[in-house]
Design a protein around this motif. Sequence first.
Motif, PDB file in Angstrom:
ATOM      1  N   THR B 250     -27.679  27.349  14.852  1.00 19.74           N
ATOM      2  CA  THR B 250     -28.834  26.536  14.485  1.00 19.74           C
ATOM      3  C   THR B 250     -28.649  25.818  13.168  1.00 19.74           C
ATOM      4  O   THR B 250     -29.248  24.764  12.940  1.00 19.74           O
ATOM      5  N   SER B 251     -27.807  26.365  12.305  1.00 22.51           N
ATOM      6  CA  SER B 251     -27.676  25.736  10.990  1.00 22.51           C
ATOM      7  C   SER B 251     -26.639  24.623  10.985  1.00 22.51           C
ATOM      8  O   SER B 251     -26.569  23.845  10.041  1.00 22.51           O
ATOM      9  N   GLY B 252     -25.829  24.500  12.037  1.00 24.21           N
ATOM     10  CA  GLY B 252     -24.823  23.443  12.021  1.00 24.21           C
ATOM     11  C   GLY B 252     -23.684  23.732  12.976  1.00 24.21           C
ATOM     12  O   GLY B 252     -23.797  24.592  13.848  1.00 24.21           O
ATOM     13  N   ALA B 253     -22.587  22.966  12.783  1.00 23.58           N
ATOM     14  CA  ALA B 253     -21.443  23.156  13.657  1.00 23.58           C
ATOM     15  C   ALA B 253     -20.178  23.194  12.816  1.00 23.58           C
ATOM     16  O   ALA B 253     -20.139  22.671  11.702  1.00 23.58           O
ATOM     17  N   TRP B 254     -19.143  23.875  13.352  1.00 30.14           N
ATOM     18  CA  TRP B 254     -17.870  23.980  12.643  1.00 30.14           C
ATOM     19  C   TRP B 254     -16.768  23.394  13.506  1.00 30.14           C
ATOM     20  O   TRP B 254     -16.757  23.575  14.730  1.00 30.14           O
ATOM     21  N   PHE B 255     -15.851  22.689  12.872  1.00 31.82           N
ATOM     22  CA  PHE B 255     -14.819  21.976  13.613  1.00 31.82           C
ATOM     23  C   PHE B 255     -13.439  22.312  13.091  1.00 31.82           C
ATOM     24  O   PHE B 255     -13.258  22.565  11.897  1.00 31.82           O
ATOM     25  N   SER B 256     -12.497  22.245  13.999  1.00 30.28           N
ATOM     26  CA  SER B 256     -11.104  22.336  13.571  1.00 30.28           C
ATOM     27  C   SER B 256     -10.568  20.926  13.448  1.00 30.28           C
ATOM     28  O   SER B 256     -10.614  20.137  14.397  1.00 30.28           O
ATOM     29  N   LYS B 265     -23.659  19.500   9.005  1.00 30.38           N
ATOM     30  CA  LYS B 265     -25.047  19.930   9.105  1.00 30.38           C
ATOM     31  C   LYS B 265     -25.958  18.787   9.518  1.00 30.38           C
ATOM     32  O   LYS B 265     -27.145  18.818   9.298  1.00 30.38           O
ATOM     33  N   VAL B 266     -25.365  17.708  10.066  1.00 25.74           N
ATOM     34  CA  VAL B 266     -26.246  16.627  10.495  1.00 25.74           C
ATOM     35  C   VAL B 266     -26.985  17.080  11.741  1.00 25.74           C
ATOM     36  O   VAL B 266     -26.540  17.942  12.472  1.00 25.74           O
ATOM     37  N   SER B 267     -28.128  16.465  11.985  1.00 29.47           N
ATOM     38  CA  SER B 267     -28.913  16.834  13.157  1.00 29.47           C
ATOM     39  C   SER B 267     -28.241  16.265  14.402  1.00 29.47           C
ATOM     40  O   SER B 267     -27.221  15.602  14.311  1.00 29.47           O
ATOM     41  N   ALA B 268     -28.825  16.492  15.537  1.00 31.01           N
ATOM     42  CA  ALA B 268     -28.318  15.981  16.816  1.00 31.01           C
ATOM     43  C   ALA B 268     -26.953  16.522  17.160  1.00 31.01           C
ATOM     44  O   ALA B 268     -26.054  15.808  17.560  1.00 31.01           O
ATOM     45  N   LEU B 269     -26.783  17.817  16.931  1.00 26.89           N
ATOM     46  CA  LEU B 269     -25.524  18.444  17.314  1.00 26.89           C
ATOM     47  C   LEU B 269     -25.705  19.272  18.581  1.00 26.89           C
ATOM     48  O   LEU B 269     -24.791  19.950  19.033  1.00 26.89           O
ATOM     49  N   PRO B 292     -15.383  21.699  -6.731  1.00 25.89           N
ATOM     50  CA  PRO B 292     -16.593  21.977  -5.955  1.00 25.89           C
ATOM     51  C   PRO B 292     -17.364  23.135  -6.563  1.00 25.89           C
ATOM     52  O   PRO B 292     -16.799  23.951  -7.288  1.00 25.89           O
ATOM     53  N   PRO B 293     -18.672  23.222  -6.291  1.00 22.18           N
ATOM     54  CA  PRO B 293     -19.431  24.389  -6.721  1.00 22.18           C
ATOM     55  C   PRO B 293     -18.909  25.652  -6.026  1.00 22.18           C
ATOM     56  O   PRO B 293     -18.202  25.549  -5.017  1.00 22.18           O
ATOM     57  N   GLU B 294     -19.268  26.797  -6.577  1.00 23.03           N
ATOM     58  CA  GLU B 294     -18.839  28.077  -6.000  1.00 23.03           C
ATOM     59  C   GLU B 294     -19.183  28.152  -4.518  1.00 23.03           C
ATOM     60  O   GLU B 294     -20.242  27.699  -4.094  1.00 23.03           O
ATOM     61  N   SER B 295     -18.301  28.693  -3.741  1.00 23.27           N
ATOM     62  CA  SER B 295     -18.491  28.982  -2.316  1.00 23.27           C
ATOM     63  C   SER B 295     -18.955  27.783  -1.494  1.00 23.27           C
ATOM     64  O   SER B 295     -19.632  27.902  -0.494  1.00 23.27           O
ATOM     65  N   ALA B 296     -18.606  26.582  -1.937  1.00 24.39           N
ATOM     66  CA  ALA B 296     -18.972  25.384  -1.156  1.00 24.39           C
ATOM     67  C   ALA B 296     -18.081  25.299   0.066  1.00 24.39           C
ATOM     68  O   ALA B 296     -16.886  25.586  -0.032  1.00 24.39           O
ATOM     69  N   PRO B 297     -18.621  24.900   1.225  1.00 26.94           N
ATOM     70  CA  PRO B 297     -17.763  24.678   2.378  1.00 26.94           C
ATOM     71  C   PRO B 297     -17.030  23.351   2.220  1.00 26.94           C
ATOM     72  O   PRO B 297     -17.327  22.573   1.313  1.00 26.94           O
ATOM     73  N   ASN B 298     -16.109  23.055   3.104  1.00 27.53           N
ATOM     74  CA  ASN B 298     -15.403  21.778   3.140  1.00 27.53           C
ATOM     75  C   ASN B 298     -14.742  21.441   1.804  1.00 27.53           C
ATOM     76  O   ASN B 298     -14.812  20.319   1.334  1.00 27.53           O
ATOM     77  N   ALA B 299     -14.129  22.403   1.187  1.00 27.33           N
ATOM     78  CA  ALA B 299     -13.414  22.127  -0.058  1.00 27.33           C
ATOM     79  C   ALA B 299     -11.924  22.282   0.206  1.00 27.33           C
ATOM     80  O   ALA B 299     -11.503  23.217   0.879  1.00 27.33           O
ATOM     81  N   PRO B 356     -21.736  19.178   3.873  1.00 26.69           N
ATOM     82  CA  PRO B 356     -21.840  19.239   5.341  1.00 26.69           C
ATOM     83  C   PRO B 356     -22.825  18.197   5.874  1.00 26.69           C
ATOM     84  O   PRO B 356     -22.686  17.730   7.005  1.00 26.69           O
ATOM     85  N   GLU B 357     -23.817  17.770   5.076  1.00 30.47           N
ATOM     86  CA  GLU B 357     -24.776  16.759   5.506  1.00 30.47           C
ATOM     87  C   GLU B 357     -24.099  15.403   5.724  1.00 30.47           C
ATOM     88  O   GLU B 357     -24.660  14.517   6.357  1.00 30.47           O
ATOM     89  N   ASP B 358     -22.905  15.233   5.136  1.00 30.52           N
ATOM     90  CA  ASP B 358     -22.236  13.922   5.216  1.00 30.52           C
ATOM     91  C   ASP B 358     -21.180  13.856   6.305  1.00 30.52           C
ATOM     92  O   ASP B 358     -20.502  12.840   6.452  1.00 30.52           O
TER      93      ASP B 358
END
Lengths: 568, 364
Positions: B250-256, B265-269, B292-299, B356-358
């Motif tokens: 529900t919070s988003g999707a992860w990709f390889s 984390k964009v909507s419509a996934l 990046p800030p601590e524990s940021a994803p996509n770094a 993730p929003e981007d």
Amino acid sequence: MRKSTAWTIFFFVLGLFSLLFLWPLTRVITGGFYVEGKVTLRYLLNVFRNPIYAEGMLHSLMLGVTTTSIALLISVPLAWLSHRFDFRGKKLLNGLLLVPMILPPFVGAIGFQQILGQYGVLNALLGLGPVDWLGRGRFLGVTILQALALYPILFLNVTAALANVDPAMAEAAENLGCPPLKRFFRITLPLIMPGLFAGGTIIFIWSFTELGTPLIMNYTRCTSVQVYDALREIGSNPFPYVLVFVMLTCSVMLYAATKLIFGKQAYAMQSKASIGYSARQLKGWRGAIVALPFIAVISLALMPHAGVVLTSFSVPGSWYKTVAPTMFTAGNYVDALGHGMTVTSIRNSLLFSSLAVLLNMGIGISIAFVVVRSKIRARALLDALAMIPLAVPGLVMAFGYLSISSLLSNLSWARENPVWQSWFDVRTNPTLFLVIAYAVRRLPYMVRSAAAGLQQTSVVLEESAANLGASPLTTARRITLPLITANLIAGTLLAFAFSMLEVSDSLMLAQRADFYPITKTIYELFQLIGTGRYVASALGVWAMFFLAVTIIGSSLILGKKLGAIFRM
Amino acid sequence: MAVGVRIENLAKTFDRTIAINDVSLDIQPGELFFLLGPSGCGKTTLLRCVAGFCDPDRGSIHIGDHDITRLPPHKRDTGMVFQSYALWPHMTVKDNIAFGLQMRKMPRQEVADRVSGALDMVKMSDRADHNPNQLSGGQQQRVALARALVVHPQCLLLDEPLSNLDAKLRVEMRSEIRRICKQAGLTAIYVTHDQKEALSIADRLAVLHEGSVQQVGTPQEVYHSPVNTFTAGFIGETNLLKAEVLRRDTSGAWFSTPLGEVASKVSALDSLNAGDQVTLSIRPEAIRVSSPPESAPNAFNATIHDTVYLGEVAQHRVSVFNAIADSGETTLKAFDLNPRIVARDTAESTRVWIAPEDVVVLGE
């Protein structure tokens, strides 16, 4: 182009131009005002008081106005239709519309008379008696004949002007609620006015001063014929000078007015078409309806040609009060070749025209180079000068050359050198003056062709040659001239073709049978009782064939740009 | 009252090239609607169909409730601004503007009033008696606009109206056009290939490609949520990444991806399932070149290869090396807005990260 080079060419051309063009012109102008050592306006005023001369001028003016009006009525609607619609056979019809140009109107007159004359085809066809279709005094006949021969010049001009107007101009009006007919009169017509007037002026000057057609149609009461008849008294009678002066003034004033009004506002050229224009497709019967006026005009305009061709193949005397000749023969062509006068005349015309074209190329290309490639201020003057021969009737120039010829050959220096004298005197050898006359009158075509080529050829191409170490002359020879070859060929062909079929200079300057060019020979043959008219037609057909080949050739090379040649 | 324009299933073919391929658009009353696309995409043909200069092969066009598909142009009551302006050189500015009113047979006094009103609106009152060729490009533009506006058309059509102006004037005129359209409450269709023009003043826009509508939406929607690779690539710059869906909740999707694992984390996934092959679009300005800030994803660890410094922005070309998948280096465009540090020399190591929003998932 270096400034010094430009100025050198400028002064050289200016000098040559003054000698070959301005000097004879001045002679014409002064001849009627400076008589027996006194300046006088007497002759000018008397010309208007003399009822015969006054009537001649009125008639000439009417010839010009009527011919131009008819040509306008023919060519503007056709050009508009051709611009707006696409239909089956349009290309062919557009090409055929230009065909009348292959025959000088005065030759067409022979065929015209065969068809519309009192004992001609039409009356035979309708079973009528000797009805006079050509109008009393033959005025109508002369104008129709001229209009049908000259409208192609206007058609080319108007077509070119229409193509130059940004189609968005008319679309904008349409978008704002303007219906088609109104759109033509409020938007399109004003925008093509410069082209319309340019073509119209050429036709007016041509028909106003035309000599051959009235002569053959026996319409003698107009100024051009009156001048021709007075030629023998050129040394003693100031009247022909004044008559020619009046013609010159009218022509130049009209030309100048056109230039003044439309020269500055070359509307059509300023905004490049932003959208691709495509004519509306007409299919089936709609296309056929639009094609109809084209076919009508072409058939009418080619009637004189058909008459000439048929005459040339008919047994002398066998085409009289009948629809078609009753007996055909190729004998007239044999006679035409056998006739001493015709063979020499073909040789003469070829020689005079070739020399004239050579002279033309030299002067024309130099002028075009200075006008397009140099930055000197005086280039505008050169451009204007080069176009002036369009405004000066052939009759006027011929008269000027005659006057110069009589002046030069009577110099005491010339009298002592008979060889020079024979070259100066058109009565013994008109070659020099005919070549000059042919060349000067066709100079505008040459300059326009070369200038158009130079304008299309980016100056960067020359600069890059110079940058790689080519001298200006090498650049011209290796880069520029090859690139504008097509234009030069087209200009040369036109200049050559028009020289071959030149009428007024040829009639007036060639006075000895062994120096007659083709046109003069046709005229002289025509006047012979008996077989003359038939042999003249055979020669006319030969000329027609020749001119057709050159014009088709140049239009193939130039394509749509052919119209540019006839612009001022 | 302004009316809308409805285009339904419009199609047009020129000599076997498809100019418009089944286009349907619903343009709202009073809307400033843009047709945006590269040259040859059919946008001008579409506009010319609305004006009536081009007959569609199929489909219909309604202005308000009227079907105008087969109406000749001069009866459509649209006001068009041409790319070349098409000001008639044989008429003064005033006469140009009055022309449409005269065609509508308006009384002389009203014509004069409305012409002066229109001149005021485009701020050209002092040039009323000039000839068009005495005016600068921008002034001609204003006159062309006034000429189209003065008849109070049902719909204003603008065909690349600013393409002949210099860059600075273009910026000035585009907000001017919006002001005038809104002031007059007009429905307007505006054709351009310039995305900045479209993004800056459009209410909504349609992206066209090869005769088909790719996406319709507000500038924000089209920029931030492009639906396909064409829109993403045509509007703004972007980085496209081939990706496979790893998991979704529900919070988003992860990709390889070639970069490694990327979260979005964009909507419509919702329609995504694990194992789907998709394309990700990441705007260069969404890639931050900083710690990046601590524990940021996509770094990711990255190397800056070169930098183009443009004042308000520094455009970096960075390489990300994916150690896990061993897919080699992936080069990304990253824009640093308001740049403080500009690395000019080669191969500087850094960290990059993406919110993730981007990370936008494209359909294809």
